[in-house]
Design a protein around this motif. Structure first.
Motif, mmCIF file in Angstrom:
data_model
loop_
_atom_site.group_PDB
_atom_site.id
_atom_site.type_symbol
_atom_site.label_atom_id
_atom_site.label_comp_id
_atom_site.label_asym_id
_atom_site.label_seq_id
_atom_site.Cartn_x
_atom_site.Cartn_y
_atom_site.Cartn_z
ATOM 1 N N ILE A 73 0.845 -1.189 0.000
ATOM 2 C CA ILE A 73 0.000 0.000 0.000
ATOM 3 C C ILE A 73 0.877 1.234 0.000
ATOM 4 C CG2 ILE A 73 -1.735 1.277 1.321
ATOM 5 C CD1 ILE A 73 -2.517 -1.500 2.485
ATOM 6 N N ASP A 74 0.530 2.206 -0.848
ATOM 7 C CA ASP A 74 1.223 3.490 -0.867
ATOM 8 C C ASP A 74 0.374 4.458 -0.055
ATOM 9 O OD1 ASP A 74 2.934 5.549 -1.422
ATOM 10 O OD2 ASP A 74 2.208 5.873 -3.465
ATOM 11 N N GLU A 75 0.789 4.684 1.164
ATOM 12 C CA GLU A 75 0.022 5.511 2.101
ATOM 13 C C GLU A 75 0.860 6.723 2.504
ATOM 14 O OE1 GLU A 75 -3.466 6.197 4.124
ATOM 15 O OE2 GLU A 75 -3.085 4.362 3.025
ATOM 16 N N PRO A 76 0.273 7.930 2.465
ATOM 17 C CA PRO A 76 1.032 9.102 2.910
ATOM 18 C C PRO A 76 1.496 8.934 4.361
ATOM 19 C CG PRO A 76 -0.997 9.765 1.812
ATOM 20 C CD PRO A 76 -1.050 8.279 1.990
ATOM 21 N N VAL A 77 2.704 9.407 4.639
ATOM 22 C CA VAL A 77 3.298 9.252 5.967
ATOM 23 C C VAL A 77 2.414 9.869 7.049
ATOM 24 C CG1 VAL A 77 5.297 9.861 7.390
ATOM 25 C CG2 VAL A 77 5.624 9.188 5.004
ATOM 26 N N ASP A 78 1.777 10.984 6.740
ATOM 27 C CA ASP A 78 0.984 11.705 7.750
ATOM 28 C C ASP A 78 -0.500 11.333 7.736
ATOM 29 O OD1 ASP A 78 0.387 12.822 5.315
ATOM 30 O OD2 ASP A 78 0.633 14.907 5.959
ATOM 31 N N SER A 79 -0.868 10.199 7.152
ATOM 32 C CA SER A 79 -2.291 9.830 7.034
ATOM 33 C C SER A 79 -2.897 9.378 8.358
ATOM 34 C CB SER A 79 -2.467 8.722 5.992
ATOM 35 O OG SER A 79 -1.954 7.507 6.495
ATOM 36 N N GLY A 80 -2.057 8.948 9.291
ATOM 37 C CA GLY A 80 -2.564 8.448 10.562
ATOM 38 C C GLY A 80 -2.951 6.980 10.512
ATOM 39 N N TYR A 107 4.290 -4.869 8.008
ATOM 40 C CA TYR A 107 5.403 -4.011 8.375
ATOM 41 C C TYR A 107 5.358 -2.766 7.508
ATOM 42 C CZ TYR A 107 7.523 -6.139 4.242
ATOM 43 O OH TYR A 107 7.767 -6.579 2.967
ATOM 44 N N GLU A 108 6.069 -1.739 7.942
ATOM 45 C CA GLU A 108 6.115 -0.478 7.228
ATOM 46 C C GLU A 108 7.540 -0.243 6.757
ATOM 47 O OE1 GLU A 108 5.400 4.229 8.308
ATOM 48 O OE2 GLU A 108 4.402 2.692 9.510
ATOM 49 N N CYS A 109 7.671 0.221 5.514
ATOM 50 C CA CYS A 109 8.999 0.516 4.979
ATOM 51 C C CYS A 109 8.866 1.536 3.850
ATOM 52 C CB CYS A 109 9.692 -0.749 4.499
ATOM 53 S SG CYS A 109 8.794 -1.622 3.205
ATOM 54 N N ASP A 110 9.995 2.067 3.419
ATOM 55 C CA ASP A 110 10.001 3.081 2.358
ATOM 56 C C ASP A 110 10.022 2.474 0.956
ATOM 57 O OD1 ASP A 110 9.953 5.188 4.172
ATOM 58 O OD2 ASP A 110 12.125 5.174 4.381
ATOM 59 N N PHE A 111 10.343 1.186 0.852
ATOM 60 C CA PHE A 111 10.383 0.503 -0.436
ATOM 61 C C PHE A 111 10.051 -0.950 -0.183
ATOM 62 C CE2 PHE A 111 14.571 0.646 1.430
ATOM 63 C CZ PHE A 111 14.995 -0.667 1.384
#
Length: 115
Positions: A73-80, A107-111
């Motif tokens: 998922i491509d989610e904006p960092v500030d989406s909450g 998990y969350e990652c930049d790529f």
């Protein structure tokens, strides 16, 4: 195609069907309970993933790809939105699968990377 009951290579009864064999030529093939069970499990997993993808997209999240049993998922960092939130959407069990144990992890990652 053309499923039926036939004789397997050991002389016993087997479920048979027409499919591509050696050299991609059509021939009568046989299957067994293990292969059928595996196909049922994989089809059920696919159906669960398809429903989860629909729930995630309906909730407004952008899925950029899916790999086997994963979604990216491509989610904006500030989406909450957190990984826990997305896992909760994936863990919703459809009515037709009541009682099936489902437990998504993430998990969350930049790529994209394997966990």
């Amino acid at each position: 195609m053309k499923p039926g009951i036939g004789v397997n290579r050991f002389g016993g009864s087997a479920i048979t069907y027409w499919g591509q064999g050696v050299a991609r030529k059509w021939q009568k093939l046989e299957t067994d309970g293990g292969k059928l069970f595996d196909n049922i499990v994989q089809a059920t997993a696919r159906d669960l993933l398809a429903e989860a993808i629909t729930r995630i997209e309906t909730a407004g999240h952008q899925i950029v790809m899916h790999i086997h049993d994963e979604v990216a998922i491509d989610e904006p960092v500030d989406s909450g939105i957190t990984v826990t939130d997305i896992c909760a959407l994936m863990n919703e069990v459809p009515d037709w699968a009541t009682g099936l144990p489902i437990d998504a992890a993430g998990y969350e990652c930049d790529f994209y990377q394997k966990d």
